[in-house]
Write an enzyme that holds these catalytic residues in place. Structure first.
Site, PDB file in Angstrom:
ATOM      1  N   GLU A 272      -3.860  -0.227   8.070  1.00 51.18           N
ATOM      2  CA  GLU A 272      -2.667   0.297   8.874  1.00 51.18           C
ATOM      3  C   GLU A 272      -2.817  -0.396  10.253  1.00 51.18           C
ATOM      4  O   GLU A 272      -3.755  -0.007  10.892  1.00 51.18           O
ATOM      5  CB  GLU A 272      -2.452   1.891   8.985  1.00 51.18           C
ATOM      6  CG  GLU A 272      -1.794   2.350   7.938  1.00 51.18           C
ATOM      7  CD  GLU A 272      -1.850   4.089   7.991  1.00 51.18           C
ATOM      8  OE1 GLU A 272      -1.470   4.331   8.928  1.00 51.18           O
ATOM      9  OE2 GLU A 272      -2.049   4.675   7.004  1.00 51.18           O
TER      10      GLU A 272
ATOM     11  N   TYR B   3      -4.228   2.176  15.992  1.00 58.50           N
ATOM     12  CA  TYR B   3      -3.031   2.199  16.605  1.00 58.50           C
ATOM     13  C   TYR B   3      -3.111   1.757  18.095  1.00 58.50           C
ATOM     14  O   TYR B   3      -2.108   1.511  18.720  1.00 58.50           O
ATOM     15  CB  TYR B   3      -2.271   3.301  16.387  1.00 58.50           C
ATOM     16  CG  TYR B   3      -1.671   3.514  14.807  1.00 58.50           C
ATOM     17  CD1 TYR B   3      -0.435   2.763  14.654  1.00 58.50           C
ATOM     18  CD2 TYR B   3      -2.436   3.806  13.632  1.00 58.50           C
ATOM     19  CE1 TYR B   3       0.034   3.084  13.362  1.00 58.50           C
ATOM     20  CE2 TYR B   3      -1.997   3.925  12.438  1.00 58.50           C
ATOM     21  CZ  TYR B   3      -0.745   3.594  12.287  1.00 58.50           C
ATOM     22  OH  TYR B   3      -0.160   3.426  11.171  1.00 58.50           O
TER      23      TYR B   3
ATOM     24  N   ARG C  54       0.972  -1.061  -0.010  1.00 54.26           N
ATOM     25  CA  ARG C  54       0.100   0.111  -0.126  1.00 54.26           C
ATOM     26  C   ARG C  54       0.861   1.236   0.096  1.00 54.26           C
ATOM     27  O   ARG C  54       1.803   1.535   0.860  1.00 54.26           O
ATOM     28  CB  ARG C  54      -0.846  -0.104   1.154  1.00 54.26           C
ATOM     29  CG  ARG C  54      -1.894   1.306   1.321  1.00 54.26           C
ATOM     30  CD  ARG C  54      -2.898   1.391   2.338  1.00 54.26           C
ATOM     31  NE  ARG C  54      -3.278   2.485   2.380  1.00 54.26           N
ATOM     32  CZ  ARG C  54      -3.592   3.357   3.617  1.00 54.26           C
ATOM     33  NH1 ARG C  54      -2.906   2.954   4.565  1.00 54.26           N
ATOM     34  NH2 ARG C  54      -4.062   4.512   3.421  1.00 54.26           N
TER      35      ARG C  54
ATOM     36  N   HIS D 126      -3.177  10.847   0.557  1.00 52.78           N
ATOM     37  CA  HIS D 126      -2.258  10.601   1.819  1.00 52.78           C
ATOM     38  C   HIS D 126      -1.647  12.016   2.466  1.00 52.78           C
ATOM     39  O   HIS D 126      -0.608  12.201   2.733  1.00 52.78           O
ATOM     40  CB  HIS D 126      -1.456   9.661   1.912  1.00 52.78           C
ATOM     41  CG  HIS D 126      -1.136   8.988   3.225  1.00 52.78           C
ATOM     42  ND1 HIS D 126      -1.311   7.395   3.563  1.00 52.78           N
ATOM     43  CD2 HIS D 126      -0.930   9.369   4.485  1.00 52.78           C
ATOM     44  CE1 HIS D 126      -1.026   7.157   4.651  1.00 52.78           C
ATOM     45  NE2 HIS D 126      -0.717   8.377   5.327  1.00 52.78           N
TER      46      HIS D 126
ATOM     47  N   ASN E  28      -7.734   1.714  10.017  1.00 57.38           N
ATOM     48  CA  ASN E  28      -6.387   2.152  10.449  1.00 57.38           C
ATOM     49  C   ASN E  28      -6.358   2.396  12.091  1.00 57.38           C
ATOM     50  O   ASN E  28      -7.319   3.235  12.398  1.00 57.38           O
ATOM     51  CB  ASN E  28      -5.775   3.441   9.944  1.00 57.38           C
ATOM     52  CG  ASN E  28      -5.474   3.511   8.518  1.00 57.38           C
ATOM     53  OD1 ASN E  28      -5.688   2.530   7.760  1.00 57.38           O
ATOM     54  ND2 ASN E  28      -4.961   4.511   8.060  1.00 57.38           N
TER      55      ASN E  28
ATOM     56  N   GLU F  56      -7.593   8.646   6.377  1.00 58.09           N
ATOM     57  CA  GLU F  56      -7.671   8.989   7.489  1.00 58.09           C
ATOM     58  C   GLU F  56      -8.392  10.537   7.639  1.00 58.09           C
ATOM     59  O   GLU F  56      -7.947  11.447   7.731  1.00 58.09           O
ATOM     60  CB  GLU F  56      -6.776   8.946   8.378  1.00 58.09           C
ATOM     61  CG  GLU F  56      -6.092   7.722   8.670  1.00 58.09           C
ATOM     62  CD  GLU F  56      -5.047   7.782   9.721  1.00 58.09           C
ATOM     63  OE1 GLU F  56      -4.397   8.615  10.072  1.00 58.09           O
ATOM     64  OE2 GLU F  56      -4.572   6.475  10.185  1.00 58.09           O
TER      65      GLU F  56
HETATM   66  C1  GBH Z   1      -1.534   7.189  10.588  1.00 59.81           C
HETATM   67  O1  GBH Z   1      -2.001   7.979  11.379  1.00 59.81           O
HETATM   68  C2  GBH Z   1      -0.991   7.670   9.168  1.00 59.81           C
HETATM   69  O2  GBH Z   1      -1.927   7.210   8.200  1.00 59.81           O
HETATM   70  C3  GBH Z   1       0.495   7.601   8.963  1.00 59.81           C
HETATM   71  O3  GBH Z   1       0.766   8.212   7.676  1.00 59.81           O
HETATM   72  C4  GBH Z   1       1.038   7.607   9.994  1.00 59.81           C
HETATM   73  O4  GBH Z   1       2.634   7.620   9.676  1.00 59.81           O
HETATM   74  C5  GBH Z   1       0.773   6.475  10.868  1.00 59.81           C
HETATM   75  O5  GBH Z   1      -0.262   6.537  11.255  1.00 59.81           O
HETATM   76  C6  GBH Z   1       1.710   6.656  12.266  1.00 59.81           C
HETATM   77  O6  GBH Z   1       1.485   7.870  12.681  1.00 59.81           O
HETATM   78  O7  GBH Z   1      -3.547   9.056  21.703  1.00 59.81           O
HETATM   79  O8  GBH Z   1      -4.503   6.626  21.923  1.00 59.81           O
HETATM   80  O9  GBH Z   1      -5.923   8.599  21.257  1.00 59.81           O
HETATM   81  C7  GBH Z   1      -2.211   7.777  12.590  1.00 59.81           C
HETATM   82  C8  GBH Z   1      -3.339   8.485  13.284  1.00 59.81           C
HETATM   83  C9  GBH Z   1      -4.826   9.269  14.934  1.00 59.81           C
HETATM   84  C10 GBH Z   1      -3.377   7.382  15.156  1.00 59.81           C
HETATM   85  C11 GBH Z   1      -4.947   9.590  16.400  1.00 59.81           C
HETATM   86  C12 GBH Z   1      -3.484   7.821  16.721  1.00 59.81           C
HETATM   87  C13 GBH Z   1      -4.668   8.839  18.505  1.00 59.81           C
HETATM   88  C14 GBH Z   1      -4.282   7.719  19.502  1.00 59.81           C
HETATM   89  N1  GBH Z   1      -3.476   8.654  14.691  1.00 59.81           N
HETATM   90  N2  GBH Z   1      -4.720   8.279  17.154  1.00 59.81           N
HETATM   91  S1  GBH Z   1      -4.657   8.092  20.978  1.00 59.81           S
END
Ligand code: GBH
Length: 518
Positions: free
Chosen positions: A425, A359, A127, A172, A357, A217
């Site tokens: 992701e 995390y 991707r 992106h 996506n 996103e």
């Molecule tokens: C992605 O965004 C992007 O698509 C990518 O480009 C980037 O490099 C990658 O992630 C890594 O950052 O503080 O626990 O509430 C991530 C989007 C949105 C993920 C906000 C974490 C908050 C988590 N982020 N979110 S928290």
């Protein structure tokens, strides 16, 4: 024994032994639940221990990157500036380490070494994203940059000849600066600009590309770009702009999807989806379940409800709360724009899959007086986020709770009638560079186990894509955190890529199409 045992039990199994036996059985089952980690969620999926967790045939294992984060060559061969070029060049720098994506991993020059490591990983899908201002420097099809087009043609060719499917993200976050000067995503015209750009990409690359992601996103674009201003274009207008931007992004996405459906699908036979980000939300102690649902609706639902729900449009709770707050704040309209009936129909169903996506996990509780603090998206959600001291905290501040993905996938399954999902992701940040990245392996192992379990429960998960193939420019964090399965040496003019332990771990998964029993 003889002396304490009442006469009537002599010669039979006495209650004391019953108790002992019961105790042993109880210990055994507690151990099983504890050991498999099932106890925490109350599931009793006992098949999941020790055996290899096999994935459906043809499951899409992959890794992801994005143009601005890896390509470099920011002004080479006819490429013009994007909003991220402009943003990272601002002084004082809005980027933590003052860095830029001017050179990044130099993938514009070294894309062949990217394909080599993709091959090593054994992934089925890569991707990556197209830089809009590399192919259309002014944002419009009035001028096409053939050298930029050639770069992506070469990359796609190289991938296909090595048996790797391209999954192409159209947007992106790197809007052409020329379009920002015309108002960017705040402009009503932005959906049309994106439609034209998408059509151009379907025309140019569509014969070879079968997996498309329209937007990456939109939540981050709207909130981090326009409420907080930590991302390009760096606008801090918390109450109004994020909603307008989101509104246009949804229309832009749907236009691209409909264009594909009308003109390309029959011939090209691809799939078009959107990548939506959400954390996993869990109630802080003392909070009720409804705060969790509201958090999901304000994050994922904002974009997923209009596209994936049966009724379409924004989630009811968003429309109600924002209208109510707007009225109390003296607006004579809701700060959340509304779709007309045609638009609701146009957006509803405009995706072949939901790209997820995700995390981390966040504890949420009710925010008591949000109206007083003034108009903002965050206040409208009436959600306070907090950390759990017991969960592992990553250098991004995100927290790792092992069952996160499973819980999100269950929410999606219930809320949207089980749409096809690609995990587009997930990944794990380090603030030091180390090859023995055991914490990342542990994160991936848990995440893959979660996806496997979700599939057992009926989720239609089609693929799992790791962020990221290699270390790269991490937006506002610059190069201070690393997500790569491959380490990149940013001091080396060749930007040598070296596999971390997690690369070997992932290679094993892609080869077996399974997670080894743990
Ligand atoms: C992605 O965004 C992007 O698509 C990518 O480009 C980037 O490099 C990658 O992630 C890594 O950052 O503080 O626990 O509430 C991530 C989007 C949105 C993920 C906000 C974490 C908050 C988590 N982020 N979110 S928290």
């Amino acid at each position: 024994m003889r002396t304490i045992m009442p006469r009537k039990f002599r010669g039979r199994l006495c209650p004391v032994w019953y108790c002992v036996l019961f105790f042993i059985v109880w210990i055994f089952f507690s151990w099983v639940f504890f050991y498999t980690g099932e106890g925490a969620t109350g599931d009793d999926n006992l098949e999941s221990w020790f055996v290899d967790k096999e994935f459906p045939e043809g499951f899409h294992w992959g890794v992801a990157t994005a143009a601005y984060q890896i390509e470099g060559a920011w002004n080479k061969d006819g490429k013009k500036e994007s909003i991220w070029d402009e943003f990272a060049h601002r002084r004082p720098s809005p980027i933590k380490d003052g860095s830029t994506g001017d050179d990044a991993c130099m993938s514009y020059d070294f894309y062949k070494s990217d394909v080599k490591i993709l091959q090593q990983l054994g992934v089925r899908v890569y991707r990556f994203s197209i830089s809009w201002s590399r192919v259309l420097p002014d944002g419009t099809t009035n001028s096409v940059n053939e050298q930029g087009v050639l770069y992506y043609r070469n990359l796609i060719e190289q991938l296909l000849s090595n048996g790797i499917e391209p999954m192409v993200t159209l947007y992106h976050w790197d809007l052409p600066l020329a379009l920002q000067k015309k108002g960017g995503w705040l402009s009503k015209d932005s959906a049309k600009w994106f439609e034209d750009y998408s059509r151009f990409c379907f025309d140019t690359f569509g014969p070879k590309v079968k997996l498309w992601v329209t937007l990456n996103e939109p939540w981050v674009v709207s909130v981090i770009g326009f409420e907080k201003g930590d991302h390009a274009p760096g606008v801090k207008d918390p109450g109004v702009s994020p909603y307008i931007v989101a509104h246009h992004l949804l229309l832009a996405h749907a236009k691209a999807y409909r264009i594909y459906q009308q003109h390309y699908r029959k011939l090209q036979k691809g799939l078009v989806g959107i990548a939506l980000n959400t954390d996993n939300f869990k109630a802080a102690s003392g909070s009720k379940r409804d705060v969790v649902d509201r958090a999901f609706q304000f994050h994922l639902g904002w974009f997923a409800h209009p596209i994936f729900s049966k009724e379409g449009n924004y989630p009811g709770i968003m429309m109600d709360r924002i209208a109510m707050n707007s009225a109390m704040q003296g607006y004579n309209y809701s700060r959340l724009p509304s779709f007309n009936l045609d638009e609701i129909q146009f957006i509803k169903g405009s995706a072949d899959f939901l790209g997820l996506n995700s995390y981390g996990t966040t504890l949420v509780s009710d925010d008591p007086d949000t109206v007083k603090r003034g108009p903002s998206y965050t206040n409208d959600s009436k959600v306070i986020k907090q950390a759990n001291p017991y969960w592992e905290t990553t250098p991004m501040g995100w927290q790792f709770y092992p069952d996160a993905l499973k819980e999100i996938l269950a929410w999606i399954r219930d809320e949207y009638n089980n749409p096809p999902v690609y995990v587009t992701e997930t990944g794990f940040p380090d603030d030091k560079t180390m090859l023995e990245d055991r914490a990342r392996i542990n994160f991936l192992e848990e995440s893959i186990r979660n996806v496997w379990e979700a599939i057992q429960y009926g989720s239609a998960v089609r693929g799992f894509i790791v962020w990221s193939l290699m270390d790269n420019f991490e937006w506002a964090m610059g190069y201070s955190v690393r997500f790569g399965l491959y380490e990149v040496d940013f001091n080396d003019p060749k930007r040598t890529r070296t596999p971390r332990m997690s690369a070997y771990f992932y290679q094993n998964v892609t080869q077996k199409n399974a997670l080894s029993g743990v």
